[in-house]
Write a protein that holds these residues in place. Structure first.
Motif, short mmCIF file in Angstrom:
data_model
loop_
_atom_site.label_atom_id
_atom_site.label_comp_id
_atom_site.label_asym_id
_atom_site.label_seq_id
_atom_site.Cartn_x
_atom_site.Cartn_y
_atom_site.Cartn_z
N THR A 9 0.85 -1.19 0.00
CA THR A 9 0.00 0.00 0.00
C THR A 9 0.88 1.24 0.00
O THR A 9 1.83 1.33 0.77
N VAL A 10 0.55 2.17 -0.87
CA VAL A 10 1.19 3.49 -0.90
C VAL A 10 0.27 4.46 -0.18
O VAL A 10 -0.88 4.64 -0.59
N GLY A 35 -1.23 -4.25 -9.07
CA GLY A 35 -1.91 -4.67 -7.85
C GLY A 35 -1.54 -3.90 -6.61
O GLY A 35 -1.93 -4.28 -5.50
N VAL A 36 -0.82 -2.78 -6.75
CA VAL A 36 -0.46 -1.97 -5.59
C VAL A 36 -1.63 -1.05 -5.23
O VAL A 36 -2.25 -0.43 -6.10
N GLU A 37 -1.93 -1.00 -3.94
CA GLU A 37 -3.00 -0.14 -3.43
C GLU A 37 -2.47 1.26 -3.15
O GLU A 37 -1.34 1.42 -2.67
N VAL A 38 -3.28 2.27 -3.43
CA VAL A 38 -2.93 3.66 -3.14
C VAL A 38 -4.02 4.26 -2.26
O VAL A 38 -5.20 4.26 -2.64
N ASP A 57 -10.56 5.60 -11.93
CA ASP A 57 -11.52 4.50 -12.03
C ASP A 57 -10.82 3.19 -11.65
O ASP A 57 -10.56 2.33 -12.49
N SER A 58 -10.49 3.09 -10.36
CA SER A 58 -9.83 1.88 -9.87
C SER A 58 -10.19 1.67 -8.41
O SER A 58 -10.07 2.60 -7.60
N PRO A 59 -10.59 0.47 -8.04
CA PRO A 59 -10.89 0.19 -6.63
C PRO A 59 -9.64 0.20 -5.76
O PRO A 59 -9.74 0.22 -4.54
N LEU A 60 -8.45 0.19 -6.39
CA LEU A 60 -7.20 0.19 -5.63
C LEU A 60 -6.75 1.61 -5.25
O LEU A 60 -5.81 1.76 -4.48
N ALA A 81 -5.84 2.32 7.49
CA ALA A 81 -6.78 1.92 6.43
C ALA A 81 -6.16 0.96 5.41
O ALA A 81 -6.89 0.30 4.67
N ALA A 82 -4.85 0.90 5.38
CA ALA A 82 -4.16 0.12 4.35
C ALA A 82 -4.47 -1.37 4.47
O ALA A 82 -4.63 -1.90 5.57
N SER A 83 -4.52 -2.04 3.33
CA SER A 83 -4.70 -3.49 3.33
C SER A 83 -3.42 -4.21 2.91
O SER A 83 -3.38 -5.45 2.89
#
Length: 292
Positions: A9-10, A35-38, A57-60, A81-83
């Motif tokens: 996660t960033v 697949g990196v979360e922001v 437009d990305s759930p990540l 909040a990071a996963s």
């Protein structure tokens, strides 16, 4: 966040960042595709910072909005909040290169790794470009070889949570203070390093910014010297640098007695270092009548 764990996660703390955040997020597009979360934490912005994030437009890529509390409060909110199994922190005016996520994801795929760290290019406004790479941080950090600057390190999220995240009392040098508390949990065997310059930082060193951050420098250096006194005692040179930074900040704020106290403390710690004598002479010249 309603999703399974992601590898990384960033967390981006953002305040009135509409001018810089789009470029920061654009540089992360390949990472998001991998697949990196922001998580962008909108820290009480009065502009359209949150809308910049929502346009993705990305759930990540998500945004959290909160009242203004400062970068460390915002980073801690993003940390919670990071996963991601690992977490890294960017400023809203930072950018990353395409190889950045490839190095981090490759390094962090090894279950034996707790920390990955890389180099950074620092673009000084109106000045030269500087290169920063992982380096031996010295005894205060248990001789860890790393670069604890935004985006240049990714660490196992559980370790950051274990030490309490960012200390909200520290408003300057926050990443290095975090590194002090993480140091005894990180070992060379569980660290992966790259000397490539995979992060780009835009650094404003204007006099207006220096003056604006003088209070943060003074308070933070004094707090770290007190909180981590035992660690700081391991490295007189680093302690002298902290006192020197505090001394100059105190002078900027008109606190001349405090400026003198910190500067003399730096000199006592490093009496044979020409740089320290130069700072003493500089402070003395600045203190002359008509130089305020």
């Amino acid at each position: 966040m309603g999703r399974g764990p992601t590898p990384l996660t960033v967390v981006i703390a953002a305040y009135n960042a509409t001018a810089t955040l789009p470029a920061c997020l654009a540089s992360l597009r390949p990472a998001v595709a991998a697949g990196v979360e922001v998580v962008v934490v909108d820290d009480g912005s009065t502009d359209d910072t949150a809308e910049v994030v929502r346009s993705w437009d990305s759930p990540l890529v998500t945004v959290l909005s909160q009242p203004n509390g400062g970068p460390s409060v915002a980073r801690n909110a993003g940390l919670e909040a990071a996963s991601g199994t690992f977490v890294t922190f960017l400023d809203s005016d930072d950018e990353v290169t395409p190889g950045w996520h490839e190095f981090l994801l490759g390094a962090l795929d090894d279950e034996r790794v707790d920390l990955a760290t890389c180099g950074m290019k620092v673009l000084l406004e109106g000045g030269p470009t500087r290169e920063r790479r992982p380096f031996p941080m010295g005894p205060v950090y248990d001789d860890m070889v790393a670069l604890f600057l935004p985006g240049a390190y990714a660490v196992r999220r559980s370790l950051v949570l274990d030490v309490g995240g960012f200390d909200v009392r520290v408003r300057y040098g926050e990443h290095h203070e975090l590194a002090m508390r993480l140091a005894d949990r990180l070992t060379p065997e569980r660290t992966r390093r790259s000397t490539e310059l995979l992060v780009v930082k835009h650094h404003d060193r204007s006099q207006a910014r220096v003056s604006a951050y003088a209070s943060a420098r003074l308070d933070s250096m004094g707090y770290v010297l007190e909180r981590h006194a035992a660690r700081m005692a391991r490295d007189p040179e680093l302690s002298a640098d902290y006192h020197s930074i505090a001394g100059f900040a105190a002078y900027t704020l008109g606190e001349r007695r405090l400026a003198t106290r910190h500067t003399l403390a730096a000199l006592r710690l490093q009496p044979r270092k020409p740089k320290m004598w130069g700072r003493v002479l500089r402070l003395a010249r600045m203190s002359l009548p008509g130089r305020a």
